[in-house]
Scaffold this motif. Structure first.
Motif, PDB file in Angstrom:
ATOM      1  N   GLU A 157       0.940  -1.326   0.121  1.00 45.70           N
ATOM      2  CA  GLU A 157      -0.022  -0.434   0.063  1.00 45.70           C
ATOM      3  C   GLU A 157       1.347   1.138   0.140  1.00 45.70           C
ATOM      4  O   GLU A 157       1.526   1.089   0.770  1.00 45.70           O
TER       5      GLU A 157
ATOM      6  N   ASP B  98      -0.319   7.650  -0.939  1.00 42.47           N
ATOM      7  CA  ASP B  98      -1.162   8.034  -1.284  1.00 42.47           C
ATOM      8  C   ASP B  98      -2.829   7.086  -1.367  1.00 42.47           C
ATOM      9  O   ASP B  98      -3.358   7.400  -2.154  1.00 42.47           O
ATOM     10  N   GLY B  99      -2.474   5.815  -1.018  1.00 44.09           N
ATOM     11  CA  GLY B  99      -3.770   5.144  -1.004  1.00 44.09           C
ATOM     12  C   GLY B  99      -4.190   4.072  -2.239  1.00 44.09           C
ATOM     13  O   GLY B  99      -4.404   3.602  -2.606  1.00 44.09           O
TER      14      GLY B  99
END
Length: 78
Positions: free
Chosen positions: A27, A30-31
């Motif tokens: 992950e 920034d997502g």
């Protein structure tokens, strides 16, 4: 952009002791997610369904079923 965490089991936890089979999912800050896998673009590009496209800078990457299944519990619902 930085790697925030691994999603799922590490390659070593999945039995990769040689460092030669190391698909991985991360992950990002920034997502988004980053994938380490085998580049199968040349093989699978022609197999894409008509409503799927790939930009020149994108690659089709394959990871093992075990990698994704073991990551499932760590993937957020939203």
């Amino acid at each position: 952009m930085k790697i925030v965490r691994r999603i799922g089991a590490s390659p070593r936890e999945r039995g990769s002791l040689s460092g030669e089979t190391c698909p991985d999912i991360f992950e990002l800050s920034d997502g988004n997610f980053a994938i380490i896998g085998t580049d199968f673009t040349a093989v699978l590009d022609k197999e894409l369904p008509p409503d799927a496209e790939r930009a020149n800078y994108e690659r089709i990457v394959v990871i093992s079923r075990e990698t994704l299944i073991r990551a499932k519990a760590d993937i957020p619902d939203a």
